[in-house]
Design a protein around this motif. Sequence first.
Motif, PDB file in Angstrom:
ATOM      1  N   PRO A  60      50.173  47.045  77.310  1.00  0.00           N
ATOM      2  CA  PRO A  60      50.615  46.366  78.536  1.00  0.00           C
ATOM      3  C   PRO A  60      51.038  47.336  79.639  1.00  0.00           C
ATOM      4  O   PRO A  60      50.816  47.070  80.819  1.00  0.00           O
ATOM      5  N   GLU A  61      51.643  48.454  79.264  1.00  0.00           N
ATOM      6  CA  GLU A  61      52.107  49.401  80.281  1.00  0.00           C
ATOM      7  C   GLU A  61      50.937  50.035  81.029  1.00  0.00           C
ATOM      8  O   GLU A  61      51.061  50.349  82.212  1.00  0.00           O
ATOM      9  N   ALA A  67      57.618  45.637  82.363  1.00  0.00           N
ATOM     10  CA  ALA A  67      58.857  44.909  82.085  1.00  0.00           C
ATOM     11  C   ALA A  67      58.606  43.779  81.090  1.00  0.00           C
ATOM     12  O   ALA A  67      57.720  42.947  81.276  1.00  0.00           O
ATOM     13  N   CYS A  68      59.405  43.785  80.035  1.00  0.00           N
ATOM     14  CA  CYS A  68      59.336  42.731  79.029  1.00  0.00           C
ATOM     15  C   CYS A  68      60.683  42.014  79.022  1.00  0.00           C
ATOM     16  O   CYS A  68      61.726  42.634  78.782  1.00  0.00           O
ATOM     17  N   VAL A 114      55.778  41.266  82.662  1.00  0.00           N
ATOM     18  CA  VAL A 114      55.533  41.346  84.102  1.00  0.00           C
ATOM     19  C   VAL A 114      55.628  42.806  84.545  1.00  0.00           C
ATOM     20  O   VAL A 114      56.026  43.675  83.773  1.00  0.00           O
ATOM     21  N   THR A 115      55.296  43.051  85.795  1.00  0.00           N
ATOM     22  CA  THR A 115      55.327  44.427  86.301  1.00  0.00           C
ATOM     23  C   THR A 115      56.731  44.947  86.526  1.00  0.00           C
ATOM     24  O   THR A 115      57.010  46.113  86.280  1.00  0.00           O
ATOM     25  N   LEU A 140      66.326  41.785  79.593  1.00  0.00           N
ATOM     26  CA  LEU A 140      65.313  42.819  79.775  1.00  0.00           C
ATOM     27  C   LEU A 140      65.295  43.730  78.560  1.00  0.00           C
ATOM     28  O   LEU A 140      66.324  44.291  78.177  1.00  0.00           O
ATOM     29  N   SER A 141      64.135  43.889  77.962  1.00  0.00           N
ATOM     30  CA  SER A 141      63.989  44.814  76.851  1.00  0.00           C
ATOM     31  C   SER A 141      63.975  46.235  77.403  1.00  0.00           C
ATOM     32  O   SER A 141      63.136  46.572  78.230  1.00  0.00           O
ATOM     33  N   MET A 142      64.904  47.042  76.950  1.00  0.00           N
ATOM     34  CA  MET A 142      64.999  48.432  77.404  1.00  0.00           C
ATOM     35  C   MET A 142      64.018  49.327  76.655  1.00  0.00           C
ATOM     36  O   MET A 142      63.533  50.321  77.195  1.00  0.00           O
TER      37      MET A 142
END
Length: 154
Positions: A60-61, A67-68, A114-115, A140-142
Amino acid sequence: MSIALDPLDKKILTELQSDASQSLDEIAKKVGASKTPIWNRIRKMREAGLITKQTTLIDPEMLGLEACFFVLIRTSEHDENWQAKFLKTLLERPEVMEAHRLAGDIDYILKVRVTNAKAYDTFYQALISEVKIFNVTALLSMEEIKSTTMLPVD
């Protein structure tokens, strides 16, 4: 409903989950059997519905989806019409990677890719404009510590 698997079936499933693009020759060599029985077992597992589909995993990145968010949803609505509208909304949103209905204080959890935070806000605004939601909490997943599609077959 579960399906009975012998050790060879389990080895085949492990190989397919690891890399479904492998040839039958490669799988047969790794599991210690010949191609024809491997193919027949895979076909039977597909027909039984155990193997549902083959797909490709994408980073995804590398697509800019850095951003997850895990989105916790509480609703005061539980009727059939609300649920149908909510489900339709989720299915139409490509940002939603997973959605689960939960037991307990939280009704639903979504995994959203998302971005950035601004893109999440756009998603959030669209979601609440479509369906009535009592409370939304976004986490937000860090760091992604573990992510796998492989199910344990042992």
